[in-house]
Design an enzyme around this catalytic site. Structure first.
Site, mmCIF file in Angstrom:
data_model
loop_
_atom_site.group_PDB
_atom_site.id
_atom_site.type_symbol
_atom_site.label_atom_id
_atom_site.label_comp_id
_atom_site.label_asym_id
_atom_site.label_seq_id
_atom_site.Cartn_x
_atom_site.Cartn_y
_atom_site.Cartn_z
ATOM 1 N N TYR A 108 -19.114 23.526 -26.740
ATOM 2 C CA TYR A 108 -19.740 24.234 -25.622
ATOM 3 C C TYR A 108 -21.161 24.675 -25.991
ATOM 4 O O TYR A 108 -21.966 23.858 -26.404
ATOM 5 C CB TYR A 108 -18.809 25.402 -25.291
ATOM 6 C CG TYR A 108 -18.707 25.822 -23.844
ATOM 7 C CD1 TYR A 108 -18.894 24.942 -22.804
ATOM 8 C CD2 TYR A 108 -18.394 27.143 -23.545
ATOM 9 C CE1 TYR A 108 -18.779 25.376 -21.486
ATOM 10 C CE2 TYR A 108 -18.264 27.577 -22.235
ATOM 11 C CZ TYR A 108 -18.465 26.690 -21.210
ATOM 12 O OH TYR A 108 -18.348 27.130 -19.920
ATOM 13 N N TRP A 109 -21.496 25.946 -25.888
ATOM 14 C CA TRP A 109 -22.872 26.387 -26.167
ATOM 15 C C TRP A 109 -23.102 26.713 -27.644
ATOM 16 O O TRP A 109 -24.076 27.367 -27.986
ATOM 17 C CB TRP A 109 -23.195 27.611 -25.312
ATOM 18 C CG TRP A 109 -23.361 27.281 -23.856
ATOM 19 C CD1 TRP A 109 -22.397 27.370 -22.885
ATOM 20 C CD2 TRP A 109 -24.532 26.778 -23.200
ATOM 21 N NE1 TRP A 109 -22.908 26.970 -21.667
ATOM 22 C CE2 TRP A 109 -24.211 26.603 -21.834
ATOM 23 C CE3 TRP A 109 -25.829 26.464 -23.634
ATOM 24 C CZ2 TRP A 109 -25.133 26.137 -20.892
ATOM 25 C CZ3 TRP A 109 -26.744 26.006 -22.702
ATOM 26 C CH2 TRP A 109 -26.388 25.846 -21.360
ATOM 27 N N ASP B 291 -22.622 30.343 -21.839
ATOM 28 C CA ASP B 291 -21.411 31.155 -21.849
ATOM 29 C C ASP B 291 -20.781 31.460 -23.211
ATOM 30 O O ASP B 291 -20.230 32.517 -23.415
ATOM 31 C CB ASP B 291 -20.339 30.469 -20.992
ATOM 32 C CG ASP B 291 -20.779 30.323 -19.544
ATOM 33 O OD1 ASP B 291 -21.979 30.474 -19.271
ATOM 34 O OD2 ASP B 291 -19.924 30.057 -18.691
ATOM 35 N N TRP C 155 -26.818 28.919 -10.626
ATOM 36 C CA TRP C 155 -27.971 28.192 -11.172
ATOM 37 C C TRP C 155 -27.769 26.681 -11.099
ATOM 38 O O TRP C 155 -28.743 25.939 -10.978
ATOM 39 C CB TRP C 155 -28.431 28.728 -12.522
ATOM 40 C CG TRP C 155 -27.683 28.413 -13.792
ATOM 41 C CD1 TRP C 155 -26.352 28.211 -13.950
ATOM 42 C CD2 TRP C 155 -28.274 28.278 -15.094
ATOM 43 N NE1 TRP C 155 -26.062 27.995 -15.271
ATOM 44 C CE2 TRP C 155 -27.223 28.029 -16.005
ATOM 45 C CE3 TRP C 155 -29.567 28.378 -15.599
ATOM 46 C CZ2 TRP C 155 -27.438 27.867 -17.375
ATOM 47 C CZ3 TRP C 155 -29.775 28.214 -16.965
ATOM 48 C CH2 TRP C 155 -28.726 27.967 -17.831
ATOM 49 N N GLN D 183 -26.118 34.887 -12.200
ATOM 50 C CA GLN D 183 -26.561 33.869 -13.160
ATOM 51 C C GLN D 183 -28.085 33.792 -13.133
ATOM 52 O O GLN D 183 -28.714 34.363 -12.240
ATOM 53 C CB GLN D 183 -25.961 32.509 -12.771
ATOM 54 C CG GLN D 183 -24.772 32.116 -13.615
ATOM 55 C CD GLN D 183 -24.328 30.680 -13.393
ATOM 56 O OE1 GLN D 183 -24.571 30.114 -12.346
ATOM 57 N NE2 GLN D 183 -23.667 30.108 -14.384
ATOM 58 N N GLU E 65 -21.366 16.947 -19.482
ATOM 59 C CA GLU E 65 -21.822 18.331 -19.366
ATOM 60 C C GLU E 65 -22.709 18.705 -20.560
ATOM 61 O O GLU E 65 -23.725 19.364 -20.410
ATOM 62 C CB GLU E 65 -20.579 19.239 -19.297
ATOM 63 C CG GLU E 65 -20.861 20.698 -19.027
ATOM 64 C CD GLU E 65 -19.569 21.537 -19.046
ATOM 65 O OE1 GLU E 65 -18.479 20.977 -19.311
ATOM 66 O OE2 GLU E 65 -19.668 22.749 -18.794
ATOM 67 N N TYR F 9 -14.854 22.638 -12.624
ATOM 68 C CA TYR F 9 -15.682 23.610 -11.886
ATOM 69 C C TYR F 9 -15.679 23.292 -10.384
ATOM 70 O O TYR F 9 -16.614 22.681 -9.868
ATOM 71 C CB TYR F 9 -17.124 23.581 -12.400
ATOM 72 C CG TYR F 9 -17.279 23.773 -13.893
ATOM 73 C CD1 TYR F 9 -16.846 24.949 -14.527
ATOM 74 C CD2 TYR F 9 -17.885 22.795 -14.676
ATOM 75 C CE1 TYR F 9 -17.006 25.123 -15.893
ATOM 76 C CE2 TYR F 9 -18.053 22.968 -16.047
ATOM 77 C CZ TYR F 9 -17.608 24.129 -16.650
ATOM 78 O OH TYR F 9 -17.785 24.300 -17.998
#
Ligand code: GLC
Length: 438
Positions: free
Chosen positions: A358-359, A170, A36, A108, A402, A30
């Site tokens: 991830y999410w 995401d 955010w 965001q 992360e 990133y």
């Protein structure tokens, strides 16, 4: 131990800080400024370098569009480690976009309002910080006006998102239901994220096709909100996003009241606030699940799954005490068994749960930070303490990742840390956790 952790966290932020006056979330994966992330990052800097904290916010606000919109990524520099970049997004298509700062055409969660409030607290109400906030608060206000004037299609105080990347969560399994309603073309492109991170921890190629397709639709309409609202297959009322807006409204109202002389703005925010809270409780609260859920505005129905965003309203103050109790019961019943760290990003009892991806299951520190403060707000001290202790343990055992595996006895271990490493908001919010109530 505390000193060592603090030192390492400071190092992460210092290294990620860029000459242009902003901080990247992490190297390689990133390489720009994210909306955010910026807010959380400023909170971390505030404890040891207030100038950088202010700069972070100032740089973000410089990217604002004429209509009050603040983008999700600001491409301050050229980098070929990220896809899709400025060339794909083409923010200049929107007539009111900021021509000095190429960006995405999506946003965001609006955290900047409550970040300003916390910066004031951390500075112990210093004259300097009061001056800084007075100088910048109207931009944040204009961002809220943008949301209410352009994104509130039902005029009920809730605003839509048109892309999963606007949610901040995401790759949540929530979006699978939306993908089922779409059939995007197969795109040809070169992924960059999977050259930094194990593909098992990132979204699939087909998921990326959906992400790109929604952007192409928005571009076709030059990112005009009313057209997006009419045509985007993704049109969702997100409980996390709206809770952040409500919490930031509360902060702006408080700050304006403190400074005086902005009664018209306070009145505007208060009227939106009252509507927003009422609608959040009627439209997004699901009594059977004991949780807030997402609402698919395009298809006019709730998406009935529980994820960490389901508990974010605690931070906004919107739930009644009874609703708050139900939220905590649901959190503990589904997410809180002894073998797990709080709080997984998706319901661990559901078959869409994936502890590594991830999410779709892992624990994220920014959500934990909000839940911690939300739980405290309603007096759930014990659960709040557990969320904080789990966050600190995950970071001290694994590093500033992360996201983290919620399984204490992780068969895929020994590491519970996934995604990018030396991740800025994990460091920044750890600093806030360690230094609050010093
Ligand atoms: C990931 C997260 C998003 C975050 C971005 C930069 O895409 O899902 O919430 O803002 O990384 O850290």
């Amino acid at each position: 131990m505390r000193e060592q952790l603090m030192e390492r966290a400071v190092q992460v932020l210092e290294r990620n800080y860029q000459e242009g006056g902003f901080t990247i979330p992490c190297e390689g994966l990133y390489p720009f400024q994210w909306k955010w992330d910026s807010g959380f990052i400023a909170l971390g800097f505030a404890y040891f370098d207030m100038e950088k904290a202010k700069k972070e916010i100032e740089t973000l606000l410089q990217s604002q569009w004429e209509n009050g919109f603040i983008p999700h990524i600001i491409f301050h520099n050229d980098s070929d480690t990220y896809f899709p970049g400025a060339d794909f997004h083409q923010s200049h298509l929107h007539p009111q976009s900021n021509k000095n700062f190429p960006s995405t055409g999506m946003t965001q969660p609006p955290v900047t309002g409550f970040v300003l409030e916390r910066l004031l607290e951390i500075s112990k109400h210093s004259e300097d910080m009061i001056g800084f906030i007075k100088k910048h608060i109207d931009k944040v206000y204009q961002n809220h006006v943008y949301f209410y004037e352009h994104r509130d299609v039902e005029n009920d105080g809730l605003v839509y998102i048109y892309h999963n990347w606007e949610s901040g969560t995401d790759n949540s399994p929530i979006w699978d239901d939306i993908w089922d309603t779409m059939n995007p073309p197969e795109y040809e492109f070169e992924r960059r994220d999977t050259s930094h991170v194990d593909p098992a921890q990132r979204p699939s190629k087909r998921e990326y096709d959906h992400y790109l397709y929604i952007i192409d639709i928005a571009k076709k309409y030059n990112y005009e909100d009313s057209k997006i609202a009419a045509h985007s297959p993704f049109l969702v009322i997100d409980p996390l996003f709206n809770s952040m807006l409500i919490r930031s409204n509360e902060a702006l109202i408080k700050l304006y009241d403190l400074f005086g002389g902005s009664q018209d703005k306070v009145d505007y925010l208060k009227s939106k606030q009252a509507m927003g809270i009422e609608s959040l409780n009627s439209k997004l609260y699901n009594k059977e699940l004991g949780a807030y859920v997402h609402f698919d505005q395009r298809n006019n129905k709730q998406i009935p799954y529980v994820c960490s965003s389901s508990f974010a309203p605690l931070y906004s103050g919107a739930p009644t005490n009874q609703q708050a109790q139900s939220l905590v019961n649901t959190m503990l019943a589904k997410f809180g068994d002894e073998g797990r760290y709080l709080c997984a990003s998706f319901d661990p009892t559901h078959d869409r749960f994936n502890p590594r991806k991830y999410w779709r299951g892992p624990v994220w520190i920014n959500l934990n930070w909000m839940l911690y403060h939300g739980l405290q707000r309603y007096g759930f001290e014990e659960v709040a303490k557990q969320v904080k202790a789990d966050s600190l343990e995950l970071i001290s055992k694994n590093g500033f990742y992360e996201y983290f595996d919620s399984r204490k006895d992780n068969p895929d271990g020994p590491l519970n840390g996934y995604g990018g490493n030396n991740f800025s908001w994990s460091a920044a919010l750890l600093i806030d956790f360690l230094n609050e109530n010093p």
